[in-house]
Design an enzyme around this catalytic site. Structure first.
Site, mmCIF file in Angstrom:
data_model
loop_
_atom_site.group_PDB
_atom_site.id
_atom_site.type_symbol
_atom_site.label_atom_id
_atom_site.label_comp_id
_atom_site.label_asym_id
_atom_site.label_seq_id
_atom_site.Cartn_x
_atom_site.Cartn_y
_atom_site.Cartn_z
ATOM 1 N N PRO A 13 0.790 -1.229 0.000
ATOM 2 C CA PRO A 13 0.000 0.000 0.000
ATOM 3 C C PRO A 13 0.824 1.282 0.000
ATOM 4 C CG PRO A 13 -0.138 -1.105 2.116
ATOM 5 C CD PRO A 13 0.499 -2.071 1.171
ATOM 6 N N ASN A 14 0.325 2.228 -0.744
ATOM 7 C CA ASN A 14 0.861 3.597 -0.861
ATOM 8 C C ASN A 14 2.149 3.688 -1.675
ATOM 9 O OD1 ASN A 14 -1.213 4.848 0.799
ATOM 10 N ND2 ASN A 14 -0.290 3.722 2.499
ATOM 11 N N ARG A 21 5.516 10.852 -2.429
ATOM 12 C CA ARG A 21 5.166 10.515 -1.057
ATOM 13 C C ARG A 21 6.377 10.633 -0.126
ATOM 14 N NH1 ARG A 21 4.749 4.407 1.275
ATOM 15 N NH2 ARG A 21 3.976 4.981 3.324
ATOM 16 N N TYR A 26 11.366 8.107 1.166
ATOM 17 C CA TYR A 26 11.180 7.149 0.079
ATOM 18 C C TYR A 26 11.800 7.564 -1.252
ATOM 19 C CZ TYR A 26 7.910 5.459 3.592
ATOM 20 O OH TYR A 26 7.357 5.009 4.760
ATOM 21 N N ASN A 78 8.077 -5.587 -1.071
ATOM 22 C CA ASN A 78 8.009 -4.519 -0.083
ATOM 23 C C ASN A 78 6.558 -4.479 0.393
ATOM 24 O OD1 ASN A 78 7.895 -2.224 1.434
ATOM 25 N ND2 ASN A 78 9.012 -0.931 -0.011
ATOM 26 N N ALA A 81 3.177 -0.875 4.688
ATOM 27 C CA ALA A 81 2.591 -0.860 6.042
ATOM 28 C C ALA A 81 2.168 -2.266 6.497
ATOM 29 C CB ALA A 81 1.400 0.087 6.085
ATOM 30 N N HIS A 84 4.052 -4.634 9.049
ATOM 31 C CA HIS A 84 3.926 -4.568 10.497
ATOM 32 C C HIS A 84 2.598 -5.117 11.008
ATOM 33 C CE1 HIS A 84 7.208 -1.950 9.470
ATOM 34 N NE2 HIS A 84 6.397 -1.097 8.869
ATOM 35 N N ASP A 91 1.407 -15.657 5.914
ATOM 36 C CA ASP A 91 0.951 -17.033 5.724
ATOM 37 C C ASP A 91 0.923 -17.409 4.245
ATOM 38 O OD1 ASP A 91 0.688 -17.364 8.442
ATOM 39 O OD2 ASP A 91 -1.507 -17.341 8.459
ATOM 40 N N GLU A 102 12.821 -9.375 1.494
ATOM 41 C CA GLU A 102 11.992 -8.259 1.979
ATOM 42 C C GLU A 102 12.777 -6.960 1.759
ATOM 43 O OE1 GLU A 102 10.976 -8.796 6.117
ATOM 44 O OE2 GLU A 102 10.429 -6.679 6.358
ATOM 45 N N HIS A 104 12.802 -2.685 1.945
ATOM 46 C CA HIS A 104 12.221 -1.408 2.396
ATOM 47 C C HIS A 104 13.103 -0.288 1.891
ATOM 48 C CE1 HIS A 104 9.406 -3.499 4.957
ATOM 49 N NE2 HIS A 104 10.412 -4.245 5.370
ATOM 50 N N LEU A 105 12.470 0.732 1.362
ATOM 51 C CA LEU A 105 13.228 1.904 0.901
ATOM 52 C C LEU A 105 13.897 2.612 2.074
ATOM 53 C CD1 LEU A 105 10.266 2.747 -1.295
ATOM 54 C CD2 LEU A 105 12.531 2.823 -2.293
ATOM 55 N N SER A 106 13.138 2.824 3.120
ATOM 56 C CA SER A 106 13.663 3.534 4.291
ATOM 57 C C SER A 106 14.281 2.532 5.263
ATOM 58 C CB SER A 106 12.533 4.317 4.976
ATOM 59 O OG SER A 106 11.584 3.422 5.536
ATOM 60 N N ARG A 111 13.327 4.420 12.576
ATOM 61 C CA ARG A 111 12.105 5.233 12.574
ATOM 62 C C ARG A 111 11.271 4.902 13.812
ATOM 63 N NH1 ARG A 111 9.480 4.875 6.760
ATOM 64 N NH2 ARG A 111 8.269 6.594 7.681
ATOM 65 N N ARG A 115 7.741 0.197 13.465
ATOM 66 C CA ARG A 115 8.275 -0.243 12.168
ATOM 67 C C ARG A 115 9.383 -1.293 12.323
ATOM 68 N NH1 ARG A 115 5.822 3.271 8.458
ATOM 69 N NH2 ARG A 115 5.407 5.292 9.392
HETATM 70 C C1 DQA Z 1 8.302 0.908 3.870
HETATM 71 C C2 DQA Z 1 8.386 1.107 5.387
HETATM 72 C C3 DQA Z 1 7.046 0.875 6.050
HETATM 73 O O1 DQA Z 1 7.144 1.051 7.450
HETATM 74 C C4 DQA Z 1 6.023 1.853 5.494
HETATM 75 O O2 DQA Z 1 4.750 1.601 6.061
HETATM 76 C C5 DQA Z 1 5.976 1.891 4.022
HETATM 77 C C6 DQA Z 1 7.196 1.759 3.250
HETATM 78 C C7 DQA Z 1 9.616 1.274 3.148
HETATM 79 O O3 DQA Z 1 9.759 0.928 1.987
HETATM 80 O O4 DQA Z 1 10.491 1.914 3.747
HETATM 81 O O5 DQA Z 1 4.924 2.123 3.440
HETATM 82 O O6 DQA Z 1 8.035 -0.462 3.612
#
Ligand code: DQA
Length: 150
Positions: A13-14, A21, A26, A78, A81, A84, A91, A102, A104-106, A111, A115
């Site tokens: 998501p997002n 964003r 990111y 990725n 959200a 978490h 599953d 896995e 994650h950009l950040s 943080r 997270r």
């Molecule tokens: C994220 C980190 C997550 O905590 C966050 O909810 C995201 C992006 C990242 O790529 O850093 O939406 O997965």
């Protein structure tokens, strides 16, 4: 397996909003630009690459299940959200048994404390966090030479 040949990149998501964003976390690359670079590199590496993004947990679970039917042999994910919160996506990945990294950009460890908890890390081959868009590219390099089986 001498390197993954059918790779699926899943974004949660997002992440469709990448580029605009919270760019301090990111970066300024759009998801489209990132995916285009990944597809090009996968092609050079002799692999097929499919990409998928959804804001819906149910659709993400469906896409993971579909991956097994398609013969996907490596996933870059990725979960955003849902990292978490989503036992359902965890599953699904456990059920299909496809090795995954896995991404994650950040740096999720630098943080908010919520997270730092991930439903995915312990069943992932590994995790890349905090390297921005290049994290996907590094994960892809890994997939292209991956030889292990879970
Ligand atoms: C994220 C980190 C997550 O905590 C966050 O909810 C995201 C992006 C990242 O790529 O850093 O939406 O997965």
């Amino acid at each position: 397996m001498a390197g993954a040949k059918h790779i699926l990149v899943i974004n949660g998501p997002n992440l469709n909003l990448l580029g605009s964003r919270e760019t301090e976390f990111y970066g300024k690359d759009t998801l489209e630009a990132i995916n285009a670079r990944l597809a090009k590199r996968a092609g050079e590496g002799g692999a097929r690459l499919a990409t998928y993004q959804s804001n819906s947990e149910a659709e993400l679970v469906e896409r993971i299940q579909q991956a097994r039917r398609e013969g996907v042999d490596f996933i870059l994910i990725n979960p955003a959200a849902y990292t978490h919160t989503s036992v359902a996506m965890r599953d699904a990945l456990a059920a299909v048994g496809i090795p995954f990294v896995e991404v994650h950009l950040s740096n999720v460890f630098a943080r908010e404390s919520f997270r730092r908890e991930s439903y995915f890390t312990d069943i992932a081959v590994g995790i890349i966090s905090g390297l921005g868009a290049s994290g996907y590219e590094l994960a892809l390099e890994f997939a292209l030479q991956y030889s292990g089986k879970r």
